[in-house]
Design an enzyme around this catalytic site. Structure first.
Site, mmCIF file in Angstrom:
data_model
loop_
_atom_site.group_PDB
_atom_site.id
_atom_site.type_symbol
_atom_site.label_atom_id
_atom_site.label_comp_id
_atom_site.label_asym_id
_atom_site.label_seq_id
_atom_site.Cartn_x
_atom_site.Cartn_y
_atom_site.Cartn_z
ATOM 1 N N PRO A 2 0.829 -1.220 0.000
ATOM 2 C CA PRO A 2 0.000 0.000 0.000
ATOM 3 C C PRO A 2 0.856 1.260 0.000
ATOM 4 O O PRO A 2 1.841 1.350 0.723
ATOM 5 C CB PRO A 2 -0.795 -0.121 1.303
ATOM 6 C CG PRO A 2 -0.801 -1.571 1.614
ATOM 7 C CD PRO A 2 0.515 -2.089 1.126
ATOM 8 N N GLU A 3 0.486 2.213 -0.850
ATOM 9 C CA GLU A 3 1.204 3.482 -0.954
ATOM 10 C C GLU A 3 0.242 4.602 -0.533
ATOM 11 O O GLU A 3 -0.837 4.328 -0.028
ATOM 12 C CB GLU A 3 1.695 3.674 -2.397
ATOM 13 C CG GLU A 3 2.566 2.513 -2.886
ATOM 14 C CD GLU A 3 3.046 2.677 -4.330
ATOM 15 O OE1 GLU A 3 3.209 3.825 -4.781
ATOM 16 O OE2 GLU A 3 3.264 1.650 -5.000
ATOM 17 N N LYS A 51 3.217 6.703 4.530
ATOM 18 C CA LYS A 51 2.433 5.466 4.410
ATOM 19 C C LYS A 51 2.002 4.950 5.778
ATOM 20 O O LYS A 51 1.559 3.808 5.908
ATOM 21 C CB LYS A 51 3.262 4.389 3.707
ATOM 22 C CG LYS A 51 3.730 4.757 2.301
ATOM 23 C CD LYS A 51 4.509 3.576 1.729
ATOM 24 C CE LYS A 51 5.332 3.952 0.519
ATOM 25 N NZ LYS A 51 6.243 2.874 0.121
ATOM 26 N N ARG A 118 1.101 -11.952 4.905
ATOM 27 C CA ARG A 118 2.522 -12.252 5.100
ATOM 28 C C ARG A 118 3.073 -11.756 6.436
ATOM 29 O O ARG A 118 4.259 -11.924 6.722
ATOM 30 C CB ARG A 118 3.337 -11.726 3.912
ATOM 31 C CG ARG A 118 2.981 -12.515 2.640
ATOM 32 C CD ARG A 118 3.754 -12.048 1.445
ATOM 33 N NE ARG A 118 5.182 -12.288 1.577
ATOM 34 C CZ ARG A 118 6.091 -11.882 0.702
ATOM 35 N NH1 ARG A 118 5.704 -11.219 -0.364
ATOM 36 N NH2 ARG A 118 7.363 -12.128 0.884
ATOM 37 N N ARG A 266 14.397 -2.882 -7.471
ATOM 38 C CA ARG A 266 12.964 -3.091 -7.592
ATOM 39 C C ARG A 266 12.564 -3.286 -9.044
ATOM 40 O O ARG A 266 13.130 -2.654 -9.942
ATOM 41 C CB ARG A 266 12.186 -1.882 -7.023
ATOM 42 C CG ARG A 266 12.445 -1.603 -5.551
ATOM 43 C CD ARG A 266 11.943 -2.704 -4.642
ATOM 44 N NE ARG A 266 10.512 -2.919 -4.746
ATOM 45 C CZ ARG A 266 9.603 -2.266 -4.018
ATOM 46 N NH1 ARG A 266 9.983 -1.362 -3.153
ATOM 47 N NH2 ARG A 266 8.316 -2.535 -4.147
#
Ligand SMILES: [Zn+2]
Length: 277
Positions: A2-3, A51, A118, A266
């Site tokens: 999530p950003e 965030k 996770r 990334r």
């Protein structure tokens, strides 16, 4: 992960449904003290910092939730049945919404829960001083930044632009999805060194950053990965991707194939023709 738009969407619904409520108890995964820390405390303010989700409590502490990889907050009603918490709302019944790590009961009969497949999400109760430190260690929020501030922020930086945009101490809130989408719209190669960007290019990044983040908030975030809204349903931004996770598909502008490469460790998606280095 999530950003900014996903966290902002979550915070907006928490403000509607949790602000002013008091935690009255709950359930948590073993080894944690979150229920004890929250119980009896009233939520007096809710904020997004980068965030991070901050629930300010009336005992002077702040419940901090960072969703990390797969975490998201849910609001609803759960009943304990056959050794499992079962949601009463249909959207919350979905399998992906069952990786619960806590359920905090609110004084209006509803509950706030964390689903996190996770288990990387971070939950902690921090003092106001720790909260100030958190803010100090983060860069400015894209929405509180003027074009002029952004220009001077970039001045003197020598790194590749994409990892820089994602560096939370430089700018707070942007991650892999939105950095890829912003740079595509601005027609800038993710590997381009920031000091090689001219003023026009920096302005273009700035404008597209605001437009894209605003649009994503309007669509209540991106559910490419695990992220869900607080009612368990999906956001809508994943339908709008121009490059992210579109490897091998034609560019919407020039029809070249979108490429994936690694920038700053990334996975990065870009159009080799529109975003020439
Ligand atoms: Zn293209």
């Amino acid at each position: 992960m999530p950003e900014l738009p996903e966290v902002e969407s979550t915070v907006r619904s928490l403000r509607k449904e949790v602000l002013g409520k008091t935690f009255v108890g709950g359930w948590q995964e073993s080894g944690k003290d979150w229920v004890e820390r929250a119980k009896g405390k009233k939520v007096v303010n809710i904020e997004r910092v980068g965030k991070n989700i901050l629930l300010l409590l009336d005992d002077g502490y702040t419940m901090l939730v960072h969703l990390r990889m797969t975490g998201y907050l849910l609001l609803g009603n759960w009943k304990y049945k056959d050794n499992e918490w079962i949601a009463e709302e249909k959207d919350l019944e979905e399998r992906s919404n069952r990786f619960l790590r806590f359920i905090l009961f609110l004084d209006d009969g509803r509950s706030l829960a964390l689903s996190d497949a996770r288990k990387f999400a971070k939950v902690s109760f921090i003092s106001r001083k720790e909260e100030r430190d958190l803010r100090r260690n983060l860069g400015p929020d894209p929405f509180s930044l003027s074009k002029k501030d952004f220009l001077s922020l970039l001045k003197g930086k020598k790194r590749e632009i994409k990892p820089l945009l994602m560096d939370q101490s430089f700018l707070a809130g942007i991650g892999n999805i939105y950095a890829s989408e912003i740079l595509f719209k601005a027609k800038i190669n993710p590997k381009k060194k920031s000091y090689l960007l001219n003023e026009e290019e920096i302005e273009s990044i700035y404008c597209h950053m605001k437009d894209i983040l605003e649009k994503a908030i309007e669509l209540k975030g991106d559910s490419t990965s695990d992220y869900r809204l607080t009612d368990g349903s999906k956001g809508g931004y994943q339908e709008r991707h121009l490059v992210y996770k579109r490897e091998g598909l034609p560019c919407f502008d020039c029809h070249s194939r979108i490429k994936r490469s690694t920038v700053g460790n990334r996975g990065t998606y870009f159009c080799p023709k529109c975003q020439k280095l």
